[in-house]
Write an enzyme that holds these catalytic residues in place. Structure first.
Site, PDB file in Angstrom:
ATOM      1  CG  ASP A   1      11.804  12.615  -6.217  1.00 32.75           C
ATOM      2  OD1 ASP A   1      12.781  13.188  -6.744  1.00 32.75           O
ATOM      3  OD2 ASP A   1      10.691  12.535  -6.787  1.00 32.75           O
TER       4      ASP A   1
ATOM      5  CG  ASP B   1      17.714  17.317   8.929  1.00 33.65           C
ATOM      6  OD1 ASP B   1      18.618  16.952   9.700  1.00 33.65           O
ATOM      7  OD2 ASP B   1      16.501  17.230   9.195  1.00 33.65           O
TER       8      ASP B   1
ATOM      9  CE1 TYR C   1      16.202  22.045   8.289  1.00 36.34           C
ATOM     10  CE2 TYR C   1      17.105  22.400  10.482  1.00 36.34           C
ATOM     11  CZ  TYR C   1      16.695  21.549   9.493  1.00 36.34           C
ATOM     12  OH  TYR C   1      16.756  20.197   9.696  1.00 36.34           O
TER      13      TYR C   1
ATOM     14  CG  ASP D   1      19.118  11.538  10.214  1.00 34.23           C
ATOM     15  OD1 ASP D   1      20.097  12.255  10.476  1.00 34.23           O
ATOM     16  OD2 ASP D   1      18.214  11.271  11.031  1.00 34.23           O
TER      17      ASP D   1
ATOM     18  CE  LYS E   1       9.942  16.952  -6.208  1.00 37.25           C
ATOM     19  NZ  LYS E   1       9.911  15.544  -6.663  1.00 37.25           N
TER      20      LYS E   1
HETATM   21  C1  IPM Z   1      21.079  17.757  12.440  1.00 39.23           C
HETATM   22  C2  IPM Z   1      19.923  17.761  13.408  1.00 39.23           C
HETATM   23  C3  IPM Z   1      19.465  19.199  13.602  1.00 39.23           C
HETATM   24  C4  IPM Z   1      18.976  19.695  12.261  1.00 39.23           C
HETATM   25  C5  IPM Z   1      18.419  19.419  14.689  1.00 39.23           C
HETATM   26  C6  IPM Z   1      18.832  18.844  16.018  1.00 39.23           C
HETATM   27  C7  IPM Z   1      18.073  20.872  14.814  1.00 39.23           C
HETATM   28  O1  IPM Z   1      18.907  16.937  12.957  1.00 39.23           O
HETATM   29  O2  IPM Z   1      22.107  18.406  12.743  1.00 39.23           O
HETATM   30  O3  IPM Z   1      20.973  17.128  11.402  1.00 39.23           O
HETATM   31  O4  IPM Z   1      17.812  19.484  11.899  1.00 39.23           O
HETATM   32  O5  IPM Z   1      19.758  20.333  11.553  1.00 39.23           O
HETATM   33 MG    MG Z   2      19.383  15.870  11.210  1.00 38.25          MG
END
Ligand code: IPM
Ligand code: MG
Length: 354
Positions: A221, A245, A142, A249, A189
């Site tokens: 993975d 990240d 990032y 999710d 990894k």
């Molecule tokens: C998160 C989001 C952010 C990230 C984006 C919106 C920049 O996906 O907070 O997980 O990738 O960190």
């Molecule tokens: Mg995210």
């Protein structure tokens, strides 16, 4: 107690859900005798529209001067399909993380008894799952060097981590493991990436300082698979920025809706509390978004920034009651009555006070 809160609703559904979090905070303040004051700051696409900068200096000054930041979401489809855009709303979030030194993102994944059926995973797999993802937030790809070469036809992003960055996030993760079930999974990894090998080396060096913590090392993975195969096997997961990240999710679907998961970003300066869902532009302004993640982020704020555990628990209890009673938005209604964002917020605020 006086609580000085920076309110950064941002884009999309951010303003609607943050408004419900504010209702919950105000309800807690009335019940427990605290006083909250809010300072508004622009962030994301609305800040670009306002002054051309997704994280303006005036917003940063407000955050630095506050005890906690309540954050909504950033993102706007106007920027998503425009590779030439010079500024993007997401840069606002990266800038706030970097400038406030928020190197750790804490994302607890819990399940609600009455919602386990909503998870795409089998009930017996998710019922009782309870773990904490600790995501490194200010390093890795990032923030590493990126660019184009060969006249634009080759692109690169660099994953880079220093010992200092790795040690501070690992020690926070070890501390959380000590406070929980004393099981830490380091996700990397290391069979491929040098940064991962350094993470693993440092984790191995640190582990003897925490003899009560059982440490596992898992390739990312495999972790992606184990998370949905056996989520109850995890207690604390620690990983670098990009892996975190993606995995968080994925983990969010365990509890049934992304609209349920809160997060705290902590580090050097003011901590920031935000729902893990994004700006969900399709729902913006429709009063249908689930405010629970934002409201639970406010609970994390009481607990983490102010050490007010009873206040945080009061919010959690009201949220659980709303879910048990079916006072939920359409993402969780499943054929039953769907309440609006503000109705759910009002119900939870009233429940906190009663
Ligand atoms: C998160 C989001 C952010 C990230 C984006 C919106 C920049 O996906 O907070 O997980 O990738 O960190
Ligand atoms: Mg995210």
């Amino acid at each position: 107690m006086k609580l000085k809160i920076a309110k950064l609703p941002g884009d999309g559904i951010g303003p609607e859900v943050v408004e419900q979090a504010v209702k919950a905070v105000d309800a807690v303040c009335r019940r427990f005798g605290h006083e909250a004051t809010y300072s508004f700051g622009y962030v994301g696409a609305v800040a670009i529209d306002h002054c051309g900068d997704p994280y303006p200096d005036e917003t940063h000054a407000i955050c630095m001067d506050s005890d906690a930041v309540l954050f909504g979401a950033v993102g706007d489809p106007r920027f998503d399909n425009d590779p030439t855009a010079k500024v993007r709303p997401e840069q606002g979030l990266l800038a706030i993380r970097k400038k406030l030194g928020l190197f750790a993102n804490l994302r607890p994944v819990e399940t609600f008894k009455s919602l386990v059926g909503k998870s795409p995973l089998k009930t017996e797999l998710v019922d009782g799952a309870d773990f904490l993802c600790v995501r490194e937030l200010t390093g890795g790809m990032y923030f590493g060097d990126r660019g184009r070469k060969d006249g634009g036809d080759t692109a690169f992003d660099t994953c880079i981590y220093s010992r200092f960055e790795i040690e501070r996030i690992l020690s926070l993760a070890f501390d959380y493991a000590m406070r929980r079930r004393r099981h830490l999974t380091v996700v990397d990894k290391a069979n491929i990436l040098e940064t991962s090998r350094l993470w693993r080396q440092i984790a191995r060096e640190m582990a003897p300082k925490y003899p009560e913590v059982e440490v596992d090392y898992m390739y990312v993975d495999n972790a992606a698979m184990q998370l949905i195969r056996c989520p109850k096997a995890f207690d604390v997961i620690v990983t670098e920025n990009t892996f975190g990240d993606i995995l968080t999710d994925e983990a969010s679907c365990i509890s049934g809706s992304m609209g349920l998961l809160a997060s705290a970003s902590v580090g050097a300066h003011t901590s920031l509390f935000e729902p893990i869902h994004g700006s969900y532009p399709q729902a913006a302004g429709k009063n249908i978004a689930n405010p629970v993640a934002a409201i639970l982020s406010a609970a994390m704020m009481f607990e983490y920034s102010f050490g007010l555990m009873e206040e945080g628990a009061a919010i959690r209890k009201a949220v659980s009651a709303s879910i048990d009673k079916g006072i939920v938005t359409e993402d969780l209604a499943a054929g039953g009555k769907a309440y609006s964002t503000s109705e759910v917020g009002d119900w939870i605020a009233a429940a906190i006070e009663s």
